[in-house]
Design an enzyme around this catalytic site. Structure first.
Site, PDB file in Angstrom:
ATOM      1  N   HIS A  71       0.851  -1.201   0.000  1.00 50.06           N
ATOM      2  CA  HIS A  71       0.000   0.000   0.000  1.00 50.06           C
ATOM      3  C   HIS A  71       0.880   1.241   0.000  1.00 50.06           C
ATOM      4  O   HIS A  71       2.017   1.219   0.493  1.00 50.06           O
ATOM      5  CB  HIS A  71      -0.954   0.008   1.194  1.00 50.06           C
ATOM      6  CG  HIS A  71      -0.282   0.088   2.535  1.00 50.06           C
ATOM      7  ND1 HIS A  71       0.007   1.285   3.158  1.00 50.06           N
ATOM      8  CD2 HIS A  71       0.152  -0.875   3.380  1.00 50.06           C
ATOM      9  CE1 HIS A  71       0.588   1.043   4.322  1.00 50.06           C
ATOM     10  NE2 HIS A  71       0.691  -0.258   4.486  1.00 50.06           N
ATOM     11  N   ASP A 100       6.702   1.677   7.171  1.00 50.43           N
ATOM     12  CA  ASP A 100       5.325   1.238   6.901  1.00 50.43           C
ATOM     13  C   ASP A 100       4.714   2.102   5.812  1.00 50.43           C
ATOM     14  O   ASP A 100       4.092   3.113   6.108  1.00 50.43           O
ATOM     15  CB  ASP A 100       4.498   1.307   8.186  1.00 50.43           C
ATOM     16  CG  ASP A 100       3.108   0.720   8.034  1.00 50.43           C
ATOM     17  OD1 ASP A 100       2.846   0.070   7.004  1.00 50.43           O
ATOM     18  OD2 ASP A 100       2.285   0.929   8.935  1.00 50.43           O
ATOM     19  N   GLU A 130      -4.350   1.516   5.473  1.00 48.91           N
ATOM     20  CA  GLU A 130      -4.298   2.039   6.837  1.00 48.91           C
ATOM     21  C   GLU A 130      -5.683   2.343   7.409  1.00 48.91           C
ATOM     22  O   GLU A 130      -5.832   2.488   8.623  1.00 48.91           O
ATOM     23  CB  GLU A 130      -3.428   3.299   6.893  1.00 48.91           C
ATOM     24  CG  GLU A 130      -1.957   3.079   6.542  1.00 48.91           C
ATOM     25  CD  GLU A 130      -1.195   2.274   7.587  1.00 48.91           C
ATOM     26  OE1 GLU A 130      -1.836   1.780   8.542  1.00 48.91           O
ATOM     27  OE2 GLU A 130       0.018   2.131   7.445  1.00 48.91           O
ATOM     28  N   GLU A 154       4.755  -5.596   3.870  1.00 44.23           N
ATOM     29  CA  GLU A 154       4.713  -4.816   5.097  1.00 44.23           C
ATOM     30  C   GLU A 154       6.058  -4.957   5.814  1.00 44.23           C
ATOM     31  O   GLU A 154       6.828  -5.889   5.555  1.00 44.23           O
ATOM     32  CB  GLU A 154       3.591  -5.319   6.011  1.00 44.23           C
ATOM     33  CG  GLU A 154       2.196  -5.085   5.487  1.00 44.23           C
ATOM     34  CD  GLU A 154       1.714  -3.651   5.683  1.00 44.23           C
ATOM     35  OE1 GLU A 154       2.462  -2.824   6.257  1.00 44.23           O
ATOM     36  OE2 GLU A 154       0.577  -3.360   5.263  1.00 44.23           O
ATOM     37  N   HIS A 330       4.105   3.884  12.507  1.00 45.36           N
ATOM     38  CA  HIS A 330       3.101   4.857  12.950  1.00 45.36           C
ATOM     39  C   HIS A 330       3.634   5.826  14.010  1.00 45.36           C
ATOM     40  O   HIS A 330       2.851   6.549  14.624  1.00 45.36           O
ATOM     41  CB  HIS A 330       1.845   4.160  13.499  1.00 45.36           C
ATOM     42  CG  HIS A 330       1.120   3.332  12.492  1.00 45.36           C
ATOM     43  ND1 HIS A 330      -0.132   2.791  12.737  1.00 45.36           N
ATOM     44  CD2 HIS A 330       1.444   2.948  11.236  1.00 45.36           C
ATOM     45  CE1 HIS A 330      -0.528   2.095  11.669  1.00 45.36           C
ATOM     46  NE2 HIS A 330       0.429   2.182  10.755  1.00 45.36           N
TER      47      HIS A 330
END
Length: 358
Positions: A71, A100, A130, A154, A330
């Site tokens: 992603h 990430d 997300e 990931e 994050h």
């Protein structure tokens, strides 16, 4: 592997901020990902529009046999880059999204670029992982079924381990409706939604079952409008993680069975466990290949979810955590270890080559 070239490509992606839900930013990010794929692998990368922003698809031609999944959205709002710019120092790359999961995308692309034949390879880079993959799930599942094997880039587990299992995860919102009244003049005329919510928090927490690998954690609550008003509404949000389908069903049934304790109060439950558990069995064959290519690499099960949960749940062999080695997902201290980039890119290429039988 040319690590300097990987770092240069990673800088390009990181410096185009791509917070989930920002369509303009995600469009620019998708265009950059597509341009990188085309520059390194040739062919044409297609932007697939969605309500959440554009996804990126690429095919090496031939019969699809392996899906490279990632992603390009991040959790960081526009402006994070100004406060925490892309940097390389002390063997680490830092900046929003390096771990990430933009670093994993770059490593995957460079690993594929080292192969002579990419027929049978597909790449799908989505725009809404997300935020739950609601706009990409159908496409992810369709391409996974067609390809028959999925490699998810990931970030790696601690120490560089691969992720061979993931908990199912979801969010529940319990909305309590009461009745307002003056807290001093006639409190008995009201139905206190905050008091009802307190009862519900305890009932929600009671669904927790750590011995079964299940966590049910009330995380956010809100209620009331003024100090002298009996609250007419309240909301409780809970994070849920489960290891098995049986626990998923038990927890969902538990939320559905929540009932008001106060006369006149009403409860509405929203949400659910949208990412099913990823069992270790889904990764077994692919992990065995990875162990041959990278002896000593660990395989671990983790609590966080990814799109690998979705592909494993429909029975497609899936191996996750193939991306960057680092940490701080994050968080402001997010980082990628430069020294692992070439090895992980080579692992990506080796896995694809083995799956294709070349």
């Amino acid at each position: 592997m040319n690590v300097d070239a990987m770092i240069k490509d990673l800088r390009t992606l990181v410096e185009i901020e791509s917070p989930s839900g920002d369509i303009d930013a995600l469009t620019a990010s998708a265009e950059a990902v597509a341009a990188l794929v085309e520059a390194r692998l040739g062919g044409t990368a297609t932007l697939v529009e969605s309500a959440a922003g554009p996804h990126v698809r690429w095919s090496g031609g031939g019969e699809p046999r392996v899906l490279i999944l990632g992603h390009h959205d991040t959790v960081f709002p526009i402006g994070t880059l100004a406060r925490r710019p892309f940097a390389v120092a002390g063997g680490r790359v830092t900046g929003p999204g390096v771990f990430d999961m933009l670093g994993g995308l770059v490593q995957a692309i460079h690993g594929l670029a080292a192969l002579d034949d990419l027929s049978g390879v597909e790449i799908l880079v989505t725009a809404d992982e997300e935020t739950g993959s609601h706009a990409s799930r159908a496409l992810i599942e369709e391409r996974a079924r067609t390809c028959g094997a999925v490699l998810v880039f990931e970030g790696a587990a601690d120490g560089g381990g691969l992720k061979i299992g993931r908990k199912g995860c979801g969010t529940f919102e319990v909305v309590v409706t009461g009745r307002a009244s003056h807290a001093g003049l006639e409190p008995e005329a009201g139905v206190n939604a905050l008091t009802e919510a307190a009862h519900q928090v305890l009932a929600i927490a009671a669904l927790d079952r750590p011995e079964a690998g299940t966590s049910v954690t009330p995380t956010v609550a809100s209620a009331g409008t003024a100090s002298n008003v009996v609250p007419a509404s309240a909301t409780v949000v809970a994070d849920v993680r489960v290891e098995t389908t049986e626990e998923k069903e038990r927890v969902e049934a538990g939320f559905a069975a929540l009932t008001p304790r106060l006369p006149g109060a009403e409860i509405t439950v929203r949400g659910g466990i949208h990412r099913p558990p990823m069992p270790e069995s889904a990764a077994a064959d692919l992990f065995a290949i990875a162990q041959r290519l990278l002896p000593g690499v660990a395989g671990v099960s983790v609590g966080g979810g990814s799109d690998g949960n979705l592909t494993a749940a429909i029975g497609v062999p899936t191996l996750d955590g193939l991306g960057a080695v680092g940490g701080g997902a994050h968080a402001d201290h997010e980082y990628l270890l430069v020294g692992s980039m070439a090895e992980r890119a080579e692992l990506a290429g080796g896995l694809v080559k083995a799956i294709l039988g070349r």
